[in-house]
Design a protein around this motif. Structure first.
Motif, PDB file in Angstrom:
ATOM      1  N   GLN A   1      -7.735  -1.341  -2.578  1.00 30.00           N
ATOM      2  CA  GLN A   1      -6.204  -1.624  -2.209  1.00 30.00           C
ATOM      3  C   GLN A   1      -6.089  -3.245  -1.633  1.00 30.00           C
ATOM      4  O   GLN A   1      -6.665  -4.167  -2.103  1.00 30.00           O
ATOM      5  N   TYR A   2      -5.398  -3.054  -0.489  1.00 30.20           N
ATOM      6  CA  TYR A   2      -5.147  -4.195   0.259  1.00 30.20           C
ATOM      7  C   TYR A   2      -5.820  -3.981   1.732  1.00 30.20           C
ATOM      8  O   TYR A   2      -6.360  -2.903   2.037  1.00 30.20           O
TER       9      TYR A   2
ATOM     10  N   GLN B   1      -4.229   1.324 -11.714  1.00 31.36           N
ATOM     11  CA  GLN B   1      -4.072   1.954 -10.475  1.00 31.36           C
ATOM     12  C   GLN B   1      -5.180   2.384  -9.992  1.00 31.36           C
ATOM     13  O   GLN B   1      -5.529   2.240  -8.855  1.00 31.36           O
TER      14      GLN B   1
ATOM     15  N   ILE C   1       0.897  -1.092   0.179  1.00 33.01           N
ATOM     16  CA  ILE C   1      -0.047  -0.266  -0.058  1.00 33.01           C
ATOM     17  C   ILE C   1       0.930   1.261   0.013  1.00 33.01           C
ATOM     18  O   ILE C   1       0.558   2.162  -0.755  1.00 33.01           O
TER      19      ILE C   1
ATOM     20  N   PHE D   1      -7.221  -0.363  -8.829  1.00 26.69           N
ATOM     21  CA  PHE D   1      -6.784  -0.859  -7.054  1.00 26.69           C
ATOM     22  C   PHE D   1      -7.082  -0.080  -6.116  1.00 26.69           C
ATOM     23  O   PHE D   1      -7.607  -0.569  -5.059  1.00 26.69           O
ATOM     24  N   ASN D   2      -7.265   1.118  -6.438  1.00 28.18           N
ATOM     25  CA  ASN D   2      -7.505   2.001  -5.308  1.00 28.18           C
ATOM     26  C   ASN D   2      -9.304   2.068  -5.079  1.00 28.18           C
ATOM     27  O   ASN D   2      -9.745   1.988  -3.900  1.00 28.18           O
TER      28      ASN D   2
ATOM     29  N   SER E   1      -5.753  -3.238   5.083  1.00 22.77           N
ATOM     30  CA  SER E   1      -4.521  -2.556   5.838  1.00 22.77           C
ATOM     31  C   SER E   1      -4.642  -3.041   7.460  1.00 22.77           C
ATOM     32  O   SER E   1      -3.700  -3.363   8.106  1.00 22.77           O
TER      33      SER E   1
ATOM     34  N   SER F   1       2.428   1.826  -3.590  1.00 25.74           N
ATOM     35  CA  SER F   1       1.347   2.040  -4.487  1.00 25.74           C
ATOM     36  C   SER F   1       1.205   3.765  -4.328  1.00 25.74           C
ATOM     37  O   SER F   1       0.667   4.323  -5.259  1.00 25.74           O
ATOM     38  N   SER F   2       1.219   4.117  -3.034  1.00 22.06           N
ATOM     39  CA  SER F   2       0.973   5.824  -2.810  1.00 22.06           C
ATOM     40  C   SER F   2       2.026   6.401  -3.573  1.00 22.06           C
ATOM     41  O   SER F   2       1.804   7.629  -3.724  1.00 22.06           O
TER      42      SER F   2
END
Length: 601
Positions: free
Chosen positions: A333-334, A325, A221, A328-329, A336, A224-225
């Motif tokens: 995402q994942y 991307q 994460i 994904f967002n 957390s 990706s940011s």
């Protein structure tokens, strides 16, 4: 008189030259610089790349550029190492320093560090794609990619070889950046040395340091940011990408931004670092929520493109995939709330399928991955993060089918799994389907027990109809030249894990007969293979089930009649030739009679 003086003068010069030559020889032998294990491509004889003989002296026939004094970093492998790269002697141990690097490497990284360091940062690997893949054409205006590599206590040579394989085999216009996320590694070589290498070589790499250990999930994460590319490509830190690996992935995402794609994952052997092709397989899982590989149904390969056609996969392995991307967002995402590692690959797989996306494996994209036999590091506090994360995904995504998991792990029913309200709200917001829909439409072959049981789905599997049988190269008794005895089982040739020893040769006993095949296996009485421990070379060689994967069972009958073990980098020897016990062990190859063997009748 003058002539006599001149002769004495010449003799004096010659004698002085000999003295200086001898002193320089002693100096270089006693003062050979000791290199640290993380950046030395070759320990022992510096001429080892051209001539793999035991180093009786350190006289140099040539001196590789990257070993010159003052060079801090290992340079790319040069032309003179091309033969060495593919040599079976790549892991040969020449001295105790080599042995130490190998032993520490297995303990710290769970693979052969000695070979990794000797390979350098660039190497040629076989193009494992189907020949029809090479005929495919891809659009020029593909989306750009940010490649995210998270690492924790990775071997420097392996990490940099991962990076350089990407830089060497990826079109510059498609590669926006490589993002390295260091999850607070402990090893010193991953600090200033890594930063200086990136800066000195002007690599298109961003290095991000976590201030505390976050684990793979949150580190991705973080990575990706910082990404600026259209597509995120996640890759493990011990991989090597193959030819034209990125274009097939980007092309599918360009067609449909809701498609998440995975390359076919080739195998890099942890013991020899040899690169081999992977069969066509798709991702699955069991009710213990562990990922597994499933055969590919024949129905997925019946199209006009055959085995080159991307096919749907219920789950991903997790180490390597590409995703738009923005998607994904949007998709969350994942999770957390998951910790360190484990279960995140199933969670994102379920979420992709249940929330309107699809997951595919692309056979024309190949990436090699070192498959380690164990994880060399654990989680902080020895917490079972796999169980914790699996509980989270089961309560968020699996509906009533979480009972399939909990029935196998009843001790987890009372274990905390944190706050999942945010993930439940995400599922509602994305209008995701039920887990029953996923099982019925994506993974119908999954068997369900209890009240939710369904009829078993019969599927024609893609099967190798005629598995290849290895060709026999030699056959006979392994005869030790010093003891005049034969290598055989200490007790029984069919005893798995049994030791081997030398005994008096019995030419009528078929249980002393070894088969040596083209896979470099040594098979006793056509039953079990001669095997060594990769991590503990002090353990005696044993008889084990033949696994066909090389590594610990890969032997060569080499120079000076030595019986050389490729992944161990050592030779088999009789410990005490005078002892009636006949014990054998692995040792640094020295050409002695106790290490000399002949295979025959």
């Amino acid at each position: 008189m003058g002539g006599i003086r001149f002769h004495y003068f010449c003799y004096g010069c010659l004698f002085s030259s000999l003295i200086w030559t001898f002193l320089l020889f002693i100096y270089f032998n006693l003062n050979w610089e000791k290199y640290t294990q993380n950046n030395v491509p070759f320990q022992g004889n510096p001429g080892v790349a051209q001539n793999f003989q035991p180093p009786i002296t350190h006289i140099q026939k040539w001196f590789p550029e990257f070993l010159q004094q003052g060079e801090k970093f290992m340079k790319p492998v040069h032309k003179e190492f091309k033969k060495f790269e593919e040599s079976q002697d790549l892991g040969r141990i020449f001295n105790e320093a080599d042995q130490e690097i190998r032993d520490i490497g297995y303990k710290k990284y769970a693979f052969n560090l000695l070979i990794s360091n000797r390979l350098g940062y660039h190497r040629d690997i076989p193009d494992t794609r189907d020949p029809r893949c090479k005929e495919k054409k891809y659009p020029i205006n593909l989306p750009s990619a940010s490649i995210i590599i998270c690492f924790y206590n990775e071997a420097l040579s392996t990490l940099l070889r991962t990076i350089h394989s990407i830089l060497d085999r990826t079109p510059v216009h498609l590669l926006r950046e490589i993002i390295l996320v260091d999850d607070r590694s402990d090893f010193i070589e991953l600090k200033d040395e890594l930063e200086q290498y990136i800066a000195n070589n002007h690599l298109n790499v961003k290095l991000i340091r976590n201030v505390m250990r976050e684990g793979l999930i949150r580190s991705r994460i973080v990575g990706s940011s910082h990404a600026t590319g259209d597509v995120l490509v996640f890759i493990d830190s011990h991989c090597e990408v193959n030819e034209m690996w990125l274009q097939p992935l980007l092309a599918l995402i360009k067609e449909d931004r809701h498609t998440v794609v995975c390359p076919l994952i080739d195998i890099i052997n942890a013991d020899t670092l040899s690169y081999t092709s992977s069969p066509l397989v798709k991702g699955g899982f069991n009710w213990g929520l562990h990922f597994k590989w499933d055969p590919v149904p024949a129905s997925l390969l019946n199209g006009p493109n055959g085995a080159t056609e991307p096919f749907k996969s219920p789950t991903m392995a997790g180490g390597l995939f590409a995703m738009n991307q923005d998607y994904f967002n949007k998709l969350g995402q994942y999770d957390s709330g998951m910790d360190i590692w484990g279960g995140e690959n199933l969670e994102i797989s379920f979420r992709i399928w249940m929330c309107g996306g699809q997951l595919k494996i692309v056979p024309c994209s190949r990436v090699g991955h070192i498959f380690r036999k164990w994880r060399p590091y654990g989680s902080p506090g020895r917490v079972d993060t796999m169980a914790y994360n699996s509980l989270r995904l089961s309560y968020v995504w699996m509906d009533e089918y979480k009972e399939q998991f909990l029935s196998l792990r009843p001790e987890l029913r009372k274990q905390s799994y944190g706050d999942i309200s945010e993930r439940l709200e995400l599922r509602k917001k994305l209008n995701c389907t039920s887990f029953k829909w996923y099982l019925d439409n994506v993974y119908p072959e999954m068997e369900v027990n209890g009240p939710n049981a369904k009829s078993k789905v019969e599927q024609a599997l893609f099967v190798n109809k005629s598995p290849k049988r290895s060709k026999i190269l030699q056959q006979g008794r392994l005869y030790n030249l010093q003891t005049s005895k034969c290598l055989t089982a200490q007790k029984y040739p069919d005893q798995k894990g049994g030791k081997v020893v030398v005994k008096n040769c019995d030419w009528a006993d078929s249980n002393q007969v070894w088969i040596y095949n083209e896979e470099h296996d040594l098979i006793l009485a056509n039953l079990l293979c001669l095997d060594t421990s990769e991590a503990h070379l002090s353990d005696s060689p044993r008889l084990m089930k033949c696994h066909g994967s090389g590594g610990s069972q890969q032997w060569t009958l080499g120079v000076n009649n030595s019986l050389y073990q490729i992944s161990a980098g050592q030779c088999l020897k009789v410990i005490d030739p005078d002892s009636p016990k006949g014990y054998v062990a692995m040792a640094i190859c020295d050409g002695s009679r106790s290490q000399q063997w002949k295979l025959g009748n």
